[in-house]
Design a protein around this motif. Sequence first.
Motif, PDB file in Angstrom:
ATOM      1  N   GLY A  62       0.810  -1.209   0.000  1.00 47.91           N
ATOM      2  CA  GLY A  62       0.000   0.000   0.000  1.00 47.91           C
ATOM      3  C   GLY A  62       0.844   1.261   0.000  1.00 47.91           C
ATOM      4  N   VAL A  63       0.256   2.337  -0.498  1.00 43.08           N
ATOM      5  CA  VAL A  63       0.905   3.647  -0.572  1.00 43.08           C
ATOM      6  C   VAL A  63       0.001   4.662   0.123  1.00 43.08           C
ATOM      7  N   THR A 111       5.538   3.121  14.394  1.00 40.72           N
ATOM      8  CA  THR A 111       4.841   3.588  13.192  1.00 40.72           C
ATOM      9  C   THR A 111       5.090   2.637  12.030  1.00 40.72           C
ATOM     10  N   ALA A 112       6.348   2.283  11.802  1.00 43.26           N
ATOM     11  CA  ALA A 112       6.691   1.397  10.687  1.00 43.26           C
ATOM     12  C   ALA A 112       6.058   0.023  10.848  1.00 43.26           C
ATOM     13  N   TYR A 113       6.132  -0.546  12.054  1.00 50.37           N
ATOM     14  CA  TYR A 113       5.561  -1.882  12.269  1.00 50.37           C
ATOM     15  C   TYR A 113       4.054  -1.875  12.044  1.00 50.37           C
ATOM     16  N   ARG A 114       3.380  -0.828  12.499  1.00 46.41           N
ATOM     17  CA  ARG A 114       1.925  -0.769  12.339  1.00 46.41           C
ATOM     18  C   ARG A 114       1.530  -0.596  10.873  1.00 46.41           C
ATOM     19  N   TYR A 115       2.244   0.276  10.154  1.00 46.15           N
ATOM     20  CA  TYR A 115       1.974   0.417   8.717  1.00 46.15           C
ATOM     21  C   TYR A 115       2.222  -0.904   7.990  1.00 46.15           C
ATOM     22  N   ALA A 116       3.319  -1.571   8.322  1.00 45.77           N
ATOM     23  CA  ALA A 116       3.647  -2.830   7.648  1.00 45.77           C
ATOM     24  C   ALA A 116       2.575  -3.884   7.905  1.00 45.77           C
ATOM     25  N   ARG A 117       2.053  -3.950   9.127  1.00 49.14           N
ATOM     26  CA  ARG A 117       0.990  -4.915   9.424  1.00 49.14           C
ATOM     27  C   ARG A 117      -0.263  -4.630   8.597  1.00 49.14           C
ATOM     28  N   PHE A 122       5.000   2.217   1.542  1.00 47.01           N
ATOM     29  CA  PHE A 122       5.434   3.581   1.208  1.00 47.01           C
ATOM     30  C   PHE A 122       4.514   4.586   1.871  1.00 47.01           C
ATOM     31  N   VAL A 123       5.112   5.607   2.493  1.00 46.73           N
ATOM     32  CA  VAL A 123       4.335   6.723   3.047  1.00 46.73           C
ATOM     33  C   VAL A 123       5.000   8.031   2.657  1.00 46.73           C
ATOM     34  N   ASN A 124       4.197   9.077   2.577  1.00 49.97           N
ATOM     35  CA  ASN A 124       4.706  10.403   2.242  1.00 49.97           C
ATOM     36  C   ASN A 124       4.367  11.372   3.367  1.00 49.97           C
ATOM     37  N   GLU A 125       5.378  11.972   3.957  1.00 47.57           N
ATOM     38  CA  GLU A 125       5.190  13.010   4.971  1.00 47.57           C
ATOM     39  C   GLU A 125       4.698  14.259   4.243  1.00 47.57           C
ATOM     40  N   LEU A 146       9.563   1.041   5.766  1.00 49.20           N
ATOM     41  CA  LEU A 146       8.827   1.887   4.827  1.00 49.20           C
ATOM     42  C   LEU A 146       9.744   2.739   3.957  1.00 49.20           C
ATOM     43  N   ASP A 147       9.398   2.837   2.682  1.00 49.80           N
ATOM     44  CA  ASP A 147       9.998   3.862   1.831  1.00 49.80           C
ATOM     45  C   ASP A 147       9.233   5.143   2.118  1.00 49.80           C
ATOM     46  N   GLN A 148       9.945   6.285   2.144  1.00 54.16           N
ATOM     47  CA  GLN A 148       9.286   7.553   2.489  1.00 54.16           C
ATOM     48  C   GLN A 148       9.792   8.697   1.631  1.00 54.16           C
ATOM     49  N   THR A 149       8.917   9.666   1.454  1.00 59.03           N
ATOM     50  CA  THR A 149       9.268  10.961   0.876  1.00 59.03           C
ATOM     51  C   THR A 149       8.597  12.026   1.735  1.00 59.03           C
ATOM     52  N   ALA A 150       8.881  13.290   1.409  1.00 58.64           N
ATOM     53  CA  ALA A 150       8.265  14.387   2.169  1.00 58.64           C
ATOM     54  C   ALA A 150       8.001  15.563   1.237  1.00 58.64           C
ATOM     55  N   TYR A 151       6.842  16.190   1.420  1.00 62.78           N
ATOM     56  CA  TYR A 151       6.522  17.421   0.702  1.00 62.78           C
ATOM     57  C   TYR A 151       7.052  18.602   1.509  1.00 62.78           C
TER      58      TYR A 151
END
Length: 185
Positions: A62-63, A111-117, A122-125, A146-151
């Motif tokens: 998921g993204v 945060t990472a473990y919960r997103y992965a579950r 991938f998440v974007n700040e 998680l792979d991440q980017t930020a605006y």
Amino acid sequence: MMTQPVKNELLIKNGFVYDPANGVKGEVKDIAVQNGKIVEPSKLSTGAKVINAKGKVVMAGGVDIHTHVAGPKVNVGRLFRPEDKLHDTMEARTPLKRAGGGFSVPTTFTTAYRYARLGYTFVNEAAMPPLLARHTHEEIRDTPILDQTAYTLFGNNWLVMDYIKKGQTENLDAYIAWMLKATKG
């Protein structure tokens, strides 16, 4: 022509596969992965690791394009909620993961473990203040899995608004280009 040596092979068998890009909507299929790329199952060696996904959904990660998981505002949230640790069970440390906690504002690891579950990869700040970009990138680097980017935030930037007000589009373009380069992780 030199062939690339096989580093890892995985066969995910009998799962309900969802791949909207290719029109696959829950068909029971096998997915073969070789060296991190999806290939035809016939290309795998007999030594491939096999996962039986019967009754399970198989899909790409998921993204989440709009999150608030890194940076100074997250740490301010942690400071405002010292009681957070009382309302949440801690993530236990194991040989494969670090401990962490936090209910409304979890640690980077939690945060990472919960997103992965939840199936995210991938998440974007969505709100990185330019002056605190280094801190945001530090937290991004500290978040596993998680792979991440930020605006970078520009919507409330005084110079941006002033250049828009005066119609100075060349100055605006140059300023934003400079700012994006300066806040790059």
